[in-house]
Design an enzyme around this catalytic site. Structure first.
Site, short mmCIF file in Angstrom:
data_model
loop_
_atom_site.label_atom_id
_atom_site.label_comp_id
_atom_site.label_asym_id
_atom_site.label_seq_id
_atom_site.Cartn_x
_atom_site.Cartn_y
_atom_site.Cartn_z
N THR A 1 0.78 -1.23 0.00
CA THR A 1 0.00 0.00 0.00
C THR A 1 0.82 1.29 0.00
O THR A 1 1.96 1.29 0.42
CB THR A 1 -0.83 -0.08 1.30
OG1 THR A 1 -1.51 -1.30 1.30
CG2 THR A 1 -1.78 1.04 1.47
N ARG B 1 -11.25 -9.87 -3.16
CA ARG B 1 -10.66 -9.67 -1.82
C ARG B 1 -10.48 -8.19 -1.55
O ARG B 1 -9.97 -7.44 -2.37
CB ARG B 1 -9.32 -10.39 -1.74
CG ARG B 1 -8.58 -10.21 -0.40
CD ARG B 1 -7.55 -9.10 -0.46
NE ARG B 1 -6.74 -9.03 0.77
CZ ARG B 1 -5.85 -8.08 1.03
NH1 ARG B 1 -5.67 -7.10 0.15
NH2 ARG B 1 -5.16 -8.09 2.14
#
Length: 310
Positions: free
Chosen positions: A169, A197
């Site tokens: 991220t 997901r």
């Protein structure tokens, strides 16, 4: 008061061959976000600008450079939150969007909802004129090769995350000169993830949280673990008990390690401008700007600095 921005490019086992580009990327993003603050812009604009810079940099796993799921598709997640009002916008499992953080902000400002997902998020993007891009434009040759190499490799998610071929991220937190805080987080998820997901990144209180009464946090790491302990809000609860940004981050990350054996990292800023960049993975690329000084690091206990030109 002085404005501050802190950014991260993901907490994982960043290999040596990617280390310089990762650090250069977060430094550039921090400068980009700080330039917004320096012009008198607000914290929300600053975190969006910084995260967009990393979404546009294919070194990171957000927007351009995103990871591929088990079907070889790109599914993107993002959140943005305004600490002044607690307004928040998020998107999950969106496709063909180069800057999901800006789509998340549009959800916050143009709808009555907090999160839109998958087809609905893409329909909303189309309705407001967001330009889509081909999947191939978001996928690097490196990612495609790594996905091909490992697509039949069966292992647990935690083992996946701790290998060098998993990357993560991006995020930013900021406080502006009026004391308002904001956070933004964006990701392409974990390579070979199941279709549909969703990790922690777009979930309020997990991948990010911002509240003028306590501070702003953006998290990174193993998403399932971060979700289980609501890491971002957990950090701020320690700050509300009087802990410093660094102490709060360390305590919450330690708790996640003990309770669910999860590794990760977080960047934090308080309304007074106190900040921290903390992680329990091998490395995390991060950078911060305060008082025209750029701080940055990659390895544990590393805190380097350089002066920004006036």
């Amino acid at each position: 008061m002085a404005a501050v921005i802190v950014v991260h490019g993901g907490a994982w086992a960043i290999p040596e061959e990617l280390s310089k580009a990762s650090v250069d990327g977060v430094k550039a993003a921090a400068r980009e976000g700080f330039s917004v603050l320096k012009r008198g812009g607000n914290a929300l604009d600053a975190v969006e600008s910084a995260v967009r810079a990393m979404e546009d940099n294919n070194m990171f796993n957000a927007g351009h450079g995103a990871a591929l799921n088990s079907e070889g598709e790109v599914e993107l997640d993002a959140i943005i939150m305004d600490g002044r009002t607690l307004a928040s916008g998020a998107v999950s499992s969106v496709k063909n969007i180069a800057n999901p953080v800006s789509l998340a902000r549009a959800v916050m400002e143009k709808t009555d909802h907090v999160m839109l997902t998958s087809r609905g998020a893409n329909m909303f993007a189309e309705s407001i004129g967001v330009v889509t891009v081909p999947t191939d434009a978001l996928v690097t040759e490196y990612e495609r090769n790594e996905w091909e190499k490992h697509k039949n490799y069966i292992t647990g998610v935690m083992e996946d995350f701790n290998t060098k071929w998993a990357h993560d991220t991006v995020g930013a937190v900021a406080v502006d000169c009026t004391g308002n805080v904001a956070c933004a987080t964006s990701t392409g998820g974990i390579r070979n993830k199941m279709v549909g997901r969703v990790g922690d990144s777009p979930v309020i209180g997990a991948g990010g949280y911002a509240d003028n009464f306590s501070g702003a946090v953006s998290c990174t790491g193993h998403g399932e673990s971060i979700l289980k302990v609501t890491l971002a809000r957990h950090i701020l609860s320690y700050m509300e008990q009087g802990k410093t940004a660094a102490e709060a981050s360390e305590l919450a990350l330690q708790h996640m390690g003990v309770r669910v054996r999860g590794a990760g990292g977080a960047i934090v800023v308080s309304p007074s401008g106190q900040w921290a960049a903390t992680f329990t993975t091998e490395r995390m690329a991060w950078a911060a700007v305060e008082d025209s000084v750029l701080w940055y690091g990659l390895d544990p206990n590393e805190k380097l600095q350089e002066q920004l030109s006036q």
